[in-house]
Write an enzyme that holds these catalytic residues in place. Structure first.
Site, short mmCIF file in Angstrom:
data_model
loop_
_atom_site.label_atom_id
_atom_site.label_comp_id
_atom_site.label_asym_id
_atom_site.label_seq_id
_atom_site.Cartn_x
_atom_site.Cartn_y
_atom_site.Cartn_z
N ASP A 190 4.58 -14.57 14.73
CA ASP A 190 3.82 -13.62 13.91
C ASP A 190 4.44 -12.24 13.85
OD1 ASP A 190 3.20 -12.47 16.28
OD2 ASP A 190 1.08 -13.00 16.27
N ASP A 236 5.96 -21.01 16.88
CA ASP A 236 4.86 -20.57 17.73
C ASP A 236 3.61 -21.31 17.24
OD1 ASP A 236 3.34 -18.86 19.45
OD2 ASP A 236 2.70 -17.79 17.65
N CYS A 274 -3.13 27.07 -9.94
CA CYS A 274 -2.52 26.07 -9.05
C CYS A 274 -1.03 25.98 -9.31
CB CYS A 274 -3.15 24.69 -9.25
SG CYS A 274 -4.91 24.66 -9.00
N ASP A 317 5.51 -12.14 19.28
CA ASP A 317 6.70 -12.93 19.57
C ASP A 317 7.99 -12.14 19.37
OD1 ASP A 317 5.12 -15.26 19.98
OD2 ASP A 317 4.87 -15.39 17.82
N CYS A 365 -6.10 24.12 -12.26
CA CYS A 365 -6.04 25.31 -13.11
C CYS A 365 -4.62 25.87 -13.14
CB CYS A 365 -6.98 26.39 -12.58
SG CYS A 365 -6.52 26.89 -10.91
#
Lengths: 748, 120
Positions: free
Chosen positions: A631, A432, A22, A635, A19
């Site tokens: 990852d 890995d 606001c 690691d 509104c």
């Protein structure tokens, strides 16, 4: 000089305003922020324009505190503004080229045919005086920016390309005017006007800059494409109604509907429905991913089949796509060591050329034939015009820009130019095992109960103890138990023993579950199960022993399937000339079985997570330049220790922020692609630097008249102007060739 | 005489080039610490191009790019690993912290625009 900071204008999108009341709440919230001088909220557009010296984040926080959501309006809008500004500048350069060319080229073409009046007649001098005035207009309109730049940089004790152009063309015009106004001051043989040369040089350099700009526009295509992934609107569900709103107005935690064939607007979590989502544009992963309630979705990806509702969890600059764009932008601005020599040279380049120009002038004055004055002027002017610091300065950054952008298209985020250069120098790549070479989603493959035990009993105890663990292997065991509808018992005193296994108390009995070392530590006799475990390990299965109250109960073997493309990616790494090492905490036999399957050269097995970085250091001490692929979280120390750390994961991962290179898809081909792109980019930079150096190293002596004693030829300043204009165009065009890079390239 | 005069003049010009572009420097503008310091990016130069700032403290530089040529589109602080895109006409604040006393160069991508932060 006084410092008078201008006021920033920040545009924000605001959600939650329903509104006119606001509007004043938001406006007041903004006005109360220290530093804000003016704020205007547009209710219809749900935007706010704020003036003042305040960071956008502070403004967003103020609006959030007042009960609304806000995000800074950036991104595509900025890009289109940038494009509009570039287009306008491009057009102005073309206009300047046309004006200078219309004046300069007819004069230049008419002269060899004797169509121009002679300077030694009164009418001829008047004609040339008019031509002088017209070319002065050309210099002011089409070349004024060079003169302004030259003067300003001179005052700042700096010298740049403008200095060379302004001195070269300015000297030509002044000399010509001198000849026209005071012909007696100049020896008769040297009475020649160079007005047309000045105009044509200005025309050609403007054209060169326009062409360079065109070519440059293409170098940032990767960023444009990433920005283009972002949809413009989102279908939000507010008060039970679905409404399409601009994406900038989407607030946190808002519910958004995505229909089949639509792009997902922001990052979030599915709260209703399921679908398959094509994430290839962001990750390079070709296969669509199935998504259901509770799964994360990423803004910019493409919803293929189903319709779903999701809750916005990251908006504006916080989305994965925005972070990727920002990271690519940042990386594009950095330079590797290879460009530093060129940087050092370009920093002193122009003053050195000025000194060479003076030396040229003196050389022709002392040793040149008649008409000395003409030769002195032409050679000096040509030296100034042909030397181009731009080609040298552009050689590295323009290739980095295209290379980093190209990598982003492959779902490879490169942190900086240094990482890009270093990736091409690697001699060893350490992989890995779990989640890198293998899927990282292990499954129970074999159960070997000891005497007095059966499979169900074995799995029950194993699942009971592993229910408290977050290890991927534990997940496999719990899933296997669930699949067999086994109900696990409760475990207490759970303890994870890093690199060995776990222990707990199940139904009052002390249970150990892990590798042979764990069993040895607790004096558990394994008997003939040792042979069985070796057999399983040789078939790439990881055997884990279960001991209850000091006696072995059996083996639970788990296997982590090898990714289907690991073998071909490792073959590519070999083809590039890299040694491939696998590092894992898994037992040696299993690791070697996996290594055999995919063609790995060396295996480092049974390495505790904390020791991975030491293994990388050991390789470096052997003289290897090491790339580590992991990852990105477990690691991290090894990734940091390596010369280049490759974090393999998803675009939403924290890995984006931490690694030298982040691979948004899970395939090892990303590593091979990253290295191939690095090699191609470094090769491209070298070509550019070679071109720029050769161009100047050869061009300047020729311009100074080095060939004259042997051939009697002196370079025409107009040709020098054309060459200068084309040098930057050549460098940018060569860098653009990287855009056609195709993965699969190898080291040359 | 004429020959000597011209040769001497030529050498004097070379000496001047060396002195002006390498040995002498424009006066550094002192940074007071009250608000960002504005740097105009136009006509091939940063204005001011030499700025004195306290070492070890964050300094906000507000770049205002007026030159539309692509040469001016980035500001790079190589030794501080900071870079910024400079859209035409939109002020961009760049905060840097020179860690120790010394000179920290900032340039455009092609090193034609050059400025120095003098940290004391």
């Amino acid at each position: 000089m006084s410092v008078s900071p201008p006021e920033n204008t920040t545009r924000l999108s605001i959600s939650g305003m329903t509104c006119a009341g606001c509007v004043s709440t938001v406006e007041n919230a903004l006005k109360n922020v220290p530093g804000v001088t003016e704020s205007a909220v547009n209710f219809a557009e749900h935007t706010a324009t704020v003036r003042g010296s305040v960071d956008a984040k502070v403004l967003v926080a103020a609006i959030t505190a007042s009960g609304y959501s806000a995000a800074e309006l950036r991104g595509a809008e900025d890009e289109s503004e940038k494009e509009a500004a570039e287009l306008s500048y491009y057009r102005s350069l073309l206009r300047k080229f046309i004006v200078a060319a219309v004046v300069g080229f007819p004069l230049m073409l008419a002269e060899p045919f004797g169509l121009m009046p002679m300077l030694d007649t009164d009418s001829g001098r008047v004609f040339w005086l008019v031509i002088g005035a017209v070319t002065l207009g050309v210099l002011v309109y089409a070349g004024g920016h060079f003169f302004r730049g030259a003067w300003k940089s001179f005052r700042a004790h700096n010298a740049n390309m403008d200095t060379l152009i302004a001195l070269g063309t300015g000297a030509a015009w002044v000399y010509s005017m001198l000849v026209v106004l005071f012909p007696d001051m100049v020896p008769s043989l040297a009475r020649h006007a160079y007005f047309e040369a000045a105009a044509v040089i200005i025309a050609l350099i403007n054209l060169g800059q326009a062409l360079e700009m065109r070519a440059r526009g293409k170098t940032s295509e990767a960023i444009k494409r990433l920005i283009g992934l972002q949809p413009k609107t989102a279908r939000v569900v507010r008060d039970g109604k679905e409404t399409d709103i601009p994406i900038s107005e989407v607030g946190l935690d808002e519910t958004i509907r995505v229909r089949p064939g639509e792009k997902i607007p922001v990052d979030g979590v599915i709260i209703e429905g399921h679908s398959s989502v094509d994430e290839s544009m962001l990750t390079g992963e070709p296969m669509p991913v199935e998504k259901k309630t509770g799964d994360d979705v990423t803004g910019g990806t493409f919803n293929k089949s189903g319709s779903f509702l999701f809750q916005a969890k990251r908006i504006g600059a916080d989305t994965a796509l925005a972070r990727i764009i920002e990271m690519v932008r940042r990386a594009q601005s950095t330079k590797p060591a290879i460009g530093r020599l060129a940087d050092r040279i370009s920093a002193v380049f122009v003053p050195v050329v000025l000194i060479i120009a003076v030396l040229t002038f003196l050389a022709w004055f002392n040793f040149g034939p008649e008409p000395k004055l003409s030769y002195m002027l032409v050679a000096t002017m040509t030296v100034l015009i042909i030397a181009c610091p731009c080609a040298l300065g552009l050689a590295t950054p323009i290739s980095i820009m295209v290379g980093v952008g190209k990598a982003a298209e492959y779902g490879i985020l490169i942190r900086n130019g240094e990482a890009l250069q270093q990736a091409g120098k690697l001699t060893t790549i350490v992989l890995d095992k779990t989640g890198t070479v293998t899927e990282g989603r292990p499954a129970v493959t074999t159960l070997v109960p000891a005497a007095g035990w059966d499979e169900t009993k074995l799995l029950t105890v194993a699942a009971s103890i592993e229910a408290g663990s977050e290890h991927p292997l534990a997940e496999a065991i719990v899933s296997a138990a669930q699949a067999r509808q086994i109900k696990s018992s409760s475990a207490s005193d759970f303890q994870a023993i890093t690199g060995h296994g776990v222990s707990a108390t199940v139904e009052g009995k002390k249970v150990y579950f892990g590798n042979a070392r764990l069993m040895a530590q607790h004096n558990v006799e394994l008997g003939n199960l040792v042979t069985r475990a070796e057999e399983l390990a040789a078939r790439a299965q990881t055997p884990m022993f279960l001991a209850v109250d000091g006696f072995v109960a059996g083996i639970v073997a788990v296997a982590d399937p090898i990714k289907p493309d690991s073998k071909s990616a490792i073959a590519r790494l070999h083809a590039i000339g890299l040694k491939v090492v696998m590092i894992t905490g898994d037992n040696r036999a299993t690791a070697e079985a996996v290594a055999r399957e995919v063609g790995i050269d060396e295996v480092m097995a049974e390495v505790l997570p904390g020791d991975k970085a030491d293994k990388v250091t050991a390789l470096q001490q052997r003289g290897e330049i090491v790339g580590m692929v992991g990852d990105g979280i477990n690691d991290a120390p090894a990734l940091a220790q390596a010369d280049v750390g490759f974090a393999i994961g998803t675009g939403t991962d924290i890995a984006i922020e931490s690694a030298d290179v982040a691979l948004m898809r899970g395939s090892l081909h990303g590593v091979a692609d990253a290295i191939a792109i690095s090699l191609a980019t470094v090769r491209n930079i070298k070509q550019n630097l070679f071109g720029a150096f050769v161009y100047n190293v050869l061009g300047i002596p020729v311009a100074a008249g080095a060939l004259f004693p042997f051939t009697g030829l002196l370079l025409n300043p107009v040709i020098a102007g054309a060459a200068m204009a084309m040098s930057s165009v050549t460098v940018v065009s060569n860098a653009n060739r990287l855009r056609w890079f195709k993965s699969g390239a190898t080291r040359t | 005489m004429n020959t000597w005069a011209i040769n001497l003049a030529g050498m004097a010009v070379m000496a001047l080039i060396v002195w002006w572009f390498w040995l002498s420097r424009s006066k550094a503008q002192h940074f007071s610490g009250a608000g960002p310091i504005e740097i105009i990016v136009d006509n091939g130069v940063y204005t001011p191009a030499r700025i004195e700032v306290p070492a070890g403290q964050p300094v906000t530089l507000r770049f205002v790019r007026k030159d539309p040529s692509p040469c001016a589109e980035k500001a790079l602080f190589d030794s501080l690993e900071v870079s910024a895109d400079l859209p035409v006409g939109k002020p961009v604040d760049v905060t840097v912290t020179p860690p120790v006393p010394g000179e920290y160069e900032f340039t455009c991508q092609m090193r034609m625009y050059r400025g120095t932060l003098v940290a004391r």
